[in-house]
Design an enzyme around this catalytic site. Sequence first.
Site, mmCIF file in Angstrom:
data_model
loop_
_atom_site.group_PDB
_atom_site.id
_atom_site.type_symbol
_atom_site.label_atom_id
_atom_site.label_comp_id
_atom_site.label_asym_id
_atom_site.label_seq_id
_atom_site.Cartn_x
_atom_site.Cartn_y
_atom_site.Cartn_z
ATOM 1 N N GLU A 39 43.069 -15.036 -13.547
ATOM 2 C CA GLU A 39 44.311 -14.295 -13.775
ATOM 3 C C GLU A 39 43.928 -12.829 -13.683
ATOM 4 O OE1 GLU A 39 45.623 -16.372 -17.439
ATOM 5 O OE2 GLU A 39 47.203 -14.847 -17.419
ATOM 6 N N ARG A 265 33.179 -24.506 -21.782
ATOM 7 C CA ARG A 265 33.129 -23.084 -21.487
ATOM 8 C C ARG A 265 31.836 -22.513 -22.047
ATOM 9 N NH1 ARG A 265 37.600 -20.326 -22.491
ATOM 10 N NH2 ARG A 265 36.618 -18.415 -23.185
ATOM 11 N N LYS A 275 39.129 -12.591 -22.739
ATOM 12 C CA LYS A 275 39.692 -11.404 -22.100
ATOM 13 C C LYS A 275 40.595 -10.624 -23.047
ATOM 14 C CE LYS A 275 40.908 -13.179 -18.104
ATOM 15 N NZ LYS A 275 41.582 -13.351 -16.807
HETATM 16 P P1 ATP Z 1 39.939 -15.731 -21.353
HETATM 17 O O1 ATP Z 1 39.988 -16.919 -22.269
HETATM 18 O O2 ATP Z 1 38.711 -14.908 -21.496
HETATM 19 O O3 ATP Z 1 41.178 -14.917 -21.314
HETATM 20 P P2 ATP Z 1 40.820 -17.168 -19.087
HETATM 21 O O4 ATP Z 1 40.395 -18.558 -18.978
HETATM 22 O O5 ATP Z 1 42.205 -16.945 -19.539
HETATM 23 O O6 ATP Z 1 39.750 -16.368 -19.911
HETATM 24 P P3 ATP Z 1 41.055 -16.857 -16.290
HETATM 25 O O7 ATP Z 1 41.131 -15.626 -15.470
HETATM 26 O O8 ATP Z 1 42.222 -17.763 -16.317
HETATM 27 O O9 ATP Z 1 40.646 -16.391 -17.730
HETATM 28 O O10 ATP Z 1 39.740 -17.672 -15.919
HETATM 29 C C1 ATP Z 1 39.426 -18.062 -14.605
HETATM 30 C C2 ATP Z 1 38.549 -19.285 -14.655
HETATM 31 O O11 ATP Z 1 37.376 -19.009 -15.423
HETATM 32 C C3 ATP Z 1 39.240 -20.443 -15.339
HETATM 33 O O12 ATP Z 1 39.064 -21.576 -14.508
HETATM 34 C C4 ATP Z 1 38.543 -20.614 -16.641
HETATM 35 O O13 ATP Z 1 38.481 -21.938 -17.020
HETATM 36 C C5 ATP Z 1 37.149 -20.040 -16.349
HETATM 37 N N1 ATP Z 1 36.555 -19.487 -17.570
HETATM 38 C C6 ATP Z 1 37.084 -18.563 -18.392
HETATM 39 N N2 ATP Z 1 36.295 -18.339 -19.453
HETATM 40 C C7 ATP Z 1 35.202 -19.148 -19.286
HETATM 41 C C8 ATP Z 1 34.020 -19.386 -20.048
HETATM 42 N N3 ATP Z 1 33.787 -18.737 -21.188
HETATM 43 N N4 ATP Z 1 33.129 -20.278 -19.575
HETATM 44 C C9 ATP Z 1 33.355 -20.931 -18.422
HETATM 45 N N5 ATP Z 1 34.445 -20.757 -17.662
HETATM 46 C C10 ATP Z 1 35.374 -19.883 -18.079
HETATM 47 MG MG MG Z 2 43.471 -18.523 -18.093
#
Ligand code: ATP
Ligand code: MG
Length: 560
Positions: A39, A265, A275
Site C-alpha cells: 500500500e 510476519r 507502518k
Molecule cells: P504494516 O502492518 O506495517 O502497515 P502492511 O502489511 O499494512 O504493513 P503493506 O504495504 O500492505 O503493509 O504490505 C505489503 C506486503 O508486505 C503485504 O503482503 C504484507 O503481508 C507484507 N508485510 C508487511 N509487514 C510484514 C512483516 N513484518 N513481515 C513480513 N511481511 C510483511
Molecule cells: Mg496492508
Amino acid sequence: MTVAETPVREAGQDFIRDIVRGDLASGRHKSIVTRFPPEPNGYLHIGHAKSICLNFGVADEFGGHCNLRYDDTNPTREAQEYIDAIERDVRWLGFDWGKHLYHASDYFERLYEWAEYLIEAGKAYVDDQTQEEMRLTRGTLTEAGTESPQRNRGIAENLDLFRRMRAGEFPNGARVLRARIDMGSGNINLRDPVLYRILHAEHPRTGKIWCIYPSYDFAHGQSDAIEGITHSLCTLEFEDHRPLYDWFLDNLPVPSHPHQYEFARLNLTYTILSKRVLTELVRGGHVGGWDDPRMPTLAGLRRRGVPAVAIRDFVKRIGVAKANSVVDMGMLEFSIREHLNKTARRRMAVLRPLKVVIENYPEGGREEIEALNHPEDASAGSRRIAFGRELYIEREDFMENPPKKFFRLSPGAEVRLRYAYFITCREVVKNQAGNVIELRCTYDPATKGGNAPDGRKVKATMHWVSAADAVKAEVRLYNPLFLRPDPDAANFAADLNPQSLEVIADARVEPALAEDTSGEPVQFERQGYFCRDADSTPARLVFNRTVGLRDSWAKVAGTN
Ligand code: ATP
Ligand code: MG
C-alpha cells in the site's frame, strides 16, 4: 566465493517453496506468478523485505515472474513520495519487476462491474446504516451479528442506489455496498463485509473519476485473479480472510482462482515493524525522517550503511515459517557484520581524540607508512598514511591509574601504534581542572612497521591518526530506538530510547576518508563499520556507525 557472489537462496528450503515445487511437478501450474502488493502509504521496512525476498525469490528460482502491485484503494493515505521510495527500495534490495508493474486502481472499472454482478445475483446490497451501527450489529466471536434492515432490499433498488453512489449523489459515509453472505458466520469476515464506501477524494492515479472506492478485501483477491497470480503469499493475519477471498472468487466470473498461502510476519526486537507507528515516529519528529538510520525502514538501513546483500542474507537465515516469532536484532547485525567484515576497507579514525606528542621525533618531521586496506584480502591493496610528531589516539585507550588487566597506554607502558612504531608514555599533561589533555611519549625508531628487532612484545596495538593530517568529522553512533525488546506499539512513545542517537562532534579521521565519496562502507579499526552520511558537505564530514565490531545486543538484552 564472496557473500556478494553467493546465490541469494538455493531453491526449496521452506513450506512455500515445497508447495510451489509440488504444483509444478503435478502440472497444476506451468509457470509461477507471485506479487508483492504494498500500500503506498509509507516507506518499506525490513518486514516488507522478507515478503519481497520471498515473492521475487520464488519467482526467480522457479522461472516465473513477480508483479509489483500497488494496493492503492485508499486515496487519502497515498502519495507519490511513497511510490518512488518503494520502487527505489525494491530495486536496491536487488529485485526487478520488469514490465510487471500494476495498480489495484487499474482494475477499478472491472471491480465495479463485479460489484454490480453480485448485486444482480442477490449477493450484495446497499446499506444505509452508519459505520457505528454496522460495528454494533456485527456481533462478537461468540454471538452472531444482526441483519441490517436493508439486507433484503430488492435488486433493482440496490442497483439504482449503487449507481447513484458512483454518480456522487451521496456524501461520505452515507451508504456502503456490502456482500450478502452470512451475519451468523463464525468467521466475522464473512458477516456481510463492506465492498464499497463513498469517499469524495481525488486519487493519485484516477483523479476525480471515482467517489466510491473498493475495500481492500474486495480489491485484493480479485486483483490477484486478474493478474493470474498462482501463489498469493501473505502474512498470517490474513488467514481468516481467506474464506472471504475464496467466496469472491467462487461467486464472480474471475479469470483465475489464485490460492493464498500465509506465512509468519517478521518481528524484530527493539523495534516496531508497523507502518502506522513508523509514520507517527516521522510525523511526531521522534526521528529525522523515514530514512533516519535508527529506523527499521529499508531507506534508514541503507543510509546507515547496511548493504542490501546483508538484508537478503538475514532473510535467508530466518527462513519462512508458519508460526509467528520475534527475531533477535543480533541476528540482523550478525549478517551485516559478516558481510562488512569481508568487504569493508579498513581505515583509522579516532572518535574521542587525545593528543600524543612524540618527544624524540624530529620537530616538523613527517613520514609515510604503508597500511593495508584489508588484512585478509591482499587484492584490496594498501595506502600510505602520515606519521609525525603529534598524533591522536583514542581517549579510552589511555588510563593514568590502570587496573591490572588494562594493557593499553598508561604512564611507563609501551604499546604498538598500528603499522607504525612502539611508543612509551613518559608524562601526562593536565589542564587546571585536572583533566588529561596531552601525553608526552617517546618512540623506538627501530620498531618501524610495528615489530621490535629484539623480539620484545607489547600487549596492545592501538589505532591513531596524525594530528597534522587528520580531518575533523562528526560521527553518529546509533543505539536501539526503543528501550525494551518488545516495545508497545499502542504506546510506543513511552518506550523510546532518549539516547538512541549519540553525536560525536569532533572525531579525527585519516584523510583517505575525506577523499572517498564512493559511499562504500568502511571499517574504522577497532571501532566498527561506518559509512559517510548524506549530510556530509565538502566542509563537514559526517559518518554513521552501521554496527560495532562485536555483538552488543546480547549485552543489551542482559543475556550475556
Ligand atoms: P504494516 O502492518 O506495517 O502497515 P502492511 O502489511 O499494512 O504493513 P503493506 O504495504 O500492505 O503493509 O504490505 C505489503 C506486503 O508486505 C503485504 O503482503 C504484507 O503481508 C507484507 N508485510 C508487511 N509487514 C510484514 C512483516 N513484518 N513481515 C513480513 N511481511 C510483511
Ligand atoms: Mg496492508
